[in-house]
Design a protein around this motif. Structure first.
Motif, short mmCIF file in Angstrom:
data_model
loop_
_atom_site.label_atom_id
_atom_site.label_comp_id
_atom_site.label_asym_id
_atom_site.label_seq_id
_atom_site.Cartn_x
_atom_site.Cartn_y
_atom_site.Cartn_z
N ARG A 33 7.98 10.81 0.19
CA ARG A 33 7.77 10.74 -1.25
C ARG A 33 8.93 9.98 -1.88
O ARG A 33 9.93 9.69 -1.22
N LEU A 34 8.78 9.64 -3.16
CA LEU A 34 9.87 8.99 -3.88
C LEU A 34 10.83 10.04 -4.42
O LEU A 34 10.43 11.15 -4.81
N GLN A 35 12.11 9.68 -4.45
CA GLN A 35 13.11 10.57 -5.02
C GLN A 35 12.79 10.84 -6.49
O GLN A 35 12.33 9.95 -7.20
N ARG A 36 13.11 12.01 -6.95
CA ARG A 36 12.85 12.36 -8.34
C ARG A 36 13.97 11.93 -9.27
O ARG A 36 13.77 11.78 -10.46
N SER A 46 2.14 6.81 -7.01
CA SER A 46 1.17 7.73 -7.62
C SER A 46 1.69 9.17 -7.62
O SER A 46 1.01 10.06 -8.15
N GLY A 47 2.87 9.40 -7.03
CA GLY A 47 3.46 10.73 -7.01
C GLY A 47 3.07 11.55 -5.80
O GLY A 47 3.40 12.74 -5.71
N ARG A 48 2.39 10.95 -4.86
CA ARG A 48 1.93 11.67 -3.68
C ARG A 48 3.06 11.87 -2.68
O ARG A 48 4.05 11.13 -2.67
N CYS A 49 2.89 12.84 -1.84
CA CYS A 49 3.73 13.03 -0.67
C CYS A 49 2.82 12.80 0.53
O CYS A 49 1.86 13.55 0.76
N GLY A 54 5.50 -2.46 -7.81
CA GLY A 54 4.45 -3.29 -7.25
C GLY A 54 4.79 -4.76 -7.16
O GLY A 54 3.90 -5.59 -7.16
N LEU A 55 6.08 -5.10 -7.11
CA LEU A 55 6.47 -6.51 -7.16
C LEU A 55 6.63 -7.05 -5.74
O LEU A 55 7.67 -6.87 -5.11
N LYS A 67 0.82 -1.20 0.00
CA LYS A 67 0.00 0.00 0.00
C LYS A 67 0.86 1.26 0.00
O LYS A 67 0.59 2.23 -0.73
N ILE A 68 1.92 1.25 0.82
CA ILE A 68 2.81 2.42 0.85
C ILE A 68 3.40 2.66 -0.52
O ILE A 68 3.45 3.80 -1.00
N ARG A 69 3.86 1.59 -1.17
CA ARG A 69 4.47 1.75 -2.48
C ARG A 69 3.46 2.23 -3.51
O ARG A 69 3.78 3.04 -4.39
N GLN A 70 2.23 1.76 -3.43
CA GLN A 70 1.19 2.25 -4.34
C GLN A 70 0.98 3.75 -4.19
O GLN A 70 0.89 4.48 -5.18
#
Length: 327
Positions: free
Chosen positions: A61-64, A16-19, A77-78, A9-12
């Motif tokens: 958030r994910l690094q850009r 999605s680009g959310r913070c 999602g693996l 869920k966290i990865r989803q």
């Protein structure tokens, strides 16, 4: 909620680009601050997810920036269970061994690495997962990779094929137009189930015996799954046929300890007799493969019926003895 489900869920949410804020994650996942901290640390440090804290927006958030030369961090999602990991490792082995050069190896190398990392979670440093898990093949026949690719393309695009097929029984090559239905991996070899337009019937084709193949610009006909199973799956092994005969085999009490746990046929029936021997009933349409499997267990097996099958096994045994004596 299980840990793997939380990670998914966290990865989803991150993909999605959310913070997402700490408080929001704790509320949605129903976890404490310490549990969330451990989840984020595992995602970042063990599963290579490029998650970082954004001080201005007060959230994760994910690094850009890309993490590798291909601009990918991992396959999105693996997340796998132990059973799924084993299945995918087996699939990787089958695909990478389609040719000696491992043509597909580079394409699935990121997946293989991620599987190794997942398998290695909690293992001692420097542990070699590939050395601990091995899938061995016996009797696999080499196939022509371009031909296999053409067959797969036609199968998925639902197009007909023109093939040159060499029969091992007659050693003759015939030209066939076929509508591919499905590919089957059986006993370490590939087979094509197809409708043969020359014979106007369903046929098994050993993929390694297909010598030329050409994808035709004609739509393949579709055969219902239940008809495929009725014609090609009712007999024993790879040999097809609607008209089946039932056989009964009796294995010695010693051999029964192994055979009782084996699956010879989807419709088999088995039981122990009063002396601890294993009685196995199973159908066959063509006796050739069944005879070979019976001979593997000689002299710990008897064919109780039908007599025709028992006679065929006996004839093979006599022929083998005669050959050995002549040599």
């Amino acid at each position: 909620m299980a840990q793997t489900d939380r990670h998914y869920k966290i990865r989803q949410w991150l993909d999605s680009g959310r913070c997402v804020s700490r408080e929001w994650l704790m509320r949605e996942l129903e976890v404490s601050a310490s549990t969330l901290k451990r989840d984020i640390a595992l995602l970042r440090d063990r599963l290579n997810t490029p998650v970082e804290w954004d001080c201005e927006r007060r959230g994760w958030r994910l690094q850009r920036r890309p993490a590798g030369p291909d601009g990918q961090y991992e396959l999105p999602g693996l997340w796998f269970s132990a059973e799924e990991i084993h299945a995918l490792l087996t699939m990787q082995h089958l695909l990478s061994n389609l040719d000696a050069g491992g043509f597909l190896g580079p394409h699935i190398e990121p997946l293989r690495k991620r599987l190794s990392q997942l398998l290695g979670t909690g293992a001692p440093p420097r542990s070699d997962v590939a050395r601990r898990i091995r899938v061995q093949t016996v009797g696999a026949r080499r196939i022509d990779l371009p031909g296999f690719q053409a067959i797969g393309t036609a199968l998925l695009r639902r197009q007909r094929l023109q093939i040159g097929y060499r029969s091992r029984t007659s050693a003759e090559t015939s030209e066939r137009e076929v509508s591919p239905q499905r590919l089957v991996h059986y006993r370490d070899n590939w087979y094509l189930d197809a409708w043969c337009h020359q014979r106007e019937a369903l046929r098994h084709f050993s993929v390694d015996a297909v010598q030329q193949v050409r994808v035709l610009d004609r739509a393949a006909i579709d055969v219902p799954e239940d008809e495929l199973d009725a014609v090609l799956g009712a007999g024993y092994g790879i040999f097809a046929g609607r008209d089946v005969t039932w056989a009964r085999l009796r294995f010695s009490a010693e051999r029964a300890r192994w055979v009782a746990a084996e699956r010879w046929h989807a419709d088999q029936r088995g039981r122990f007799d009063a002396e601890g021997r294993w009685l196995l009933d199973l159908p066959y349409a063509d006796p050739r493969e069944l005879v070979m499997d019976v001979l593997r267990h000689a002299p710990e097996v008897e064919v109780l019926w039908p007599q025709e099958l028992a006679d065929e096994v006996l004839a093979r045994l006599k022929a083998a003895v005669a050959l050995m004596e002549a040599g």
